[in-house]
Design an enzyme around this catalytic site. Structure first.
Site, short mmCIF file in Angstrom:
data_model
loop_
_atom_site.label_atom_id
_atom_site.label_comp_id
_atom_site.label_asym_id
_atom_site.label_seq_id
_atom_site.Cartn_x
_atom_site.Cartn_y
_atom_site.Cartn_z
N LYS A 163 0.81 -1.22 0.00
CA LYS A 163 0.00 0.00 0.00
C LYS A 163 0.85 1.27 0.00
O LYS A 163 0.42 2.33 0.44
CB LYS A 163 -0.99 0.04 1.17
N GLY A 164 2.08 1.16 -0.53
CA GLY A 164 2.95 2.34 -0.60
C GLY A 164 2.96 2.98 -1.97
O GLY A 164 3.31 4.14 -2.13
N THR A 214 3.72 0.54 -4.85
CA THR A 214 4.60 -0.36 -5.62
C THR A 214 4.03 -0.71 -6.98
O THR A 214 4.76 -0.83 -7.96
CB THR A 214 4.89 -1.66 -4.84
N ARG A 236 5.63 5.37 2.35
CA ARG A 236 4.52 6.32 2.42
C ARG A 236 4.27 6.63 3.88
O ARG A 236 4.57 5.81 4.75
CB ARG A 236 3.30 5.63 1.79
N SER A 293 -4.88 2.75 4.66
CA SER A 293 -5.08 2.20 3.33
C SER A 293 -5.08 0.67 3.37
O SER A 293 -5.89 0.01 2.70
CB SER A 293 -3.98 2.70 2.39
#
EC number: 2.8.2.-
Length: 334
Positions: free
Chosen positions: A85-86, A88, A166, A174
């Site tokens: 959830k960054g 990628t 993030r 997220s």
């Protein structure tokens, strides 16, 4: 040895961390307990990987990896190792637009789930490349898997590693939102985030919280890889300035800067950039419906407590990487 942060920041972080110590031999993973594998994050099925890595697959099972078509299957020279959830998937799709990069679209999960299948299986999962092209894959759970650094180092100690990071508070929400979309019966974010809400004790054993303690995970990688082999990409800047972040990625991989501003346009509906197809040959490529979900409203007090929890770890991470991602400043602007 990793660079040591100042005593004050380490003591603050250690104090927070000691409340939820790791059990002996515990493996830090992004998939634990009720939060199982996410098919939207990783569309790879065991059957697909089995087919790709089987001796009967094209180019597999023989001593030579040369195939009847152009190119050979090679082990990857660069990996996107995190974080979930960054951003990628956005990074992978953008770098795949480069003609000198070939990447697996699915997540092989070799260094965390499929390691016992061996390097030849892993090689056969890879796309074919020509001389001068870079083979890549992305599996975001590698960053939080204890064994991954040693295993990757034993494959090739000069492997280049990319980590998309993030704001850990936003990342945790997220992560929860993604799980909630598949399991609407799970408890609220507020319930899962605390061991004791009254005392304000954050439950760092919950993977959504633990993944964001980047300094802890990075220490594990720095035992095997120098900082010069790890690129940290800002998930926030990947949205606000995708071309700028992609310039850094291409420089890091030793590639000519081909993916530039002209490859992106901002999708107002989704709220993030989308990738144009080369020469506008067809519709632009946007990330699927699993990306850009609306987050549930979280109690502001919970967010405030999470920011306090993460702050010492963020400071350690800035010191270890030599980069200030300005997550605290970003929050004070809100």
């Amino acid at each position: 040895a990793p660079p040591q942060p100042s005593n004050s920041s380490r003591e603050g972080a250690a104090g927070a961390w000691l409340r939820t110590p790791l059990a002996p031999g515990e493996v830090i993973t992004a998939q634990s307990g009720a939060f199982e594998r996410d098919p939207q994050e990783s569309s790879t099925t065991d059957e697909e990987l089995s087919r790709a890595g089987s001796p009967g697959s094209r180019g597999g099972g023989s001593s030579s990896t040369t195939t009847p078509d152009y190119g050979e299957k090679r082990l990857p020279q660069a990996l996107i190792i995190g974080v979930k959830k960054g951003g990628t998937r956005a990074l992978l799709e953008a770098i795949r637009a480069h003609p000198d990069v070939r990447a697996v679209g699915t997540e092989p999960h070799f260094f965390d789930r499929n390691y016992e299948k061996g390097l030849e299986w892993y090689r056969n999962v890879m796309p074919k490349t020509l001389d001068g092209q870079i083979t890549m894959e992305k599996t975001p759970s590698y960053f939080v898997t204890n064994e991954a650094p040693r295993r990757i180092h034993s494959m090739a100690k000069d492997t280049k590693l990319i980590v998309v990071v993030r704001n850990p508070v936003t990342r945790a929400i997220s992560d929860y939102t993604q799980t909630l979309s598949k399991k609407p019966e799970i408890p609220t974010f507020e319930v899962l985030a605390f061991k004791n809400r009254t005392l304000g004790l954050i439950d760092a054993s919950w993977s959504a919280i633990r993944i964001g303690i980047y300094a802890l995970h990075l220490e594990n990688w720095l035992q095997y890889f120098p900082l010069s082999q790890i690129l940290f990409v800002s998930g926030e800047r990947l949205i606000t300035d995708p071309a700028g972040e992609m310039a850094k990625v291409q420089d890091f991989l030793g590639l000519k800067r081909i993916v530039t501003e002209k490859h992106f346009y901002f999708n107002k509906t989704k709220g993030f950039p989308c990738l144009k197809k080369p020469e506008d040959s067809s519709a632009p490529r946007c990330l699927g419906k699993s990306k850009g979900r609306t987050h549930p409203k979280i109690d502001p007090d919970v967010i405030h407590r999470l920011r306090k929890f993460y702050k010492p770890f963020n400071v350690m991470f800035y010191q270890m990487t030599g980069q200030d991602f300005q997550w605290e400043q970003e929050e004070s602007d809100k």
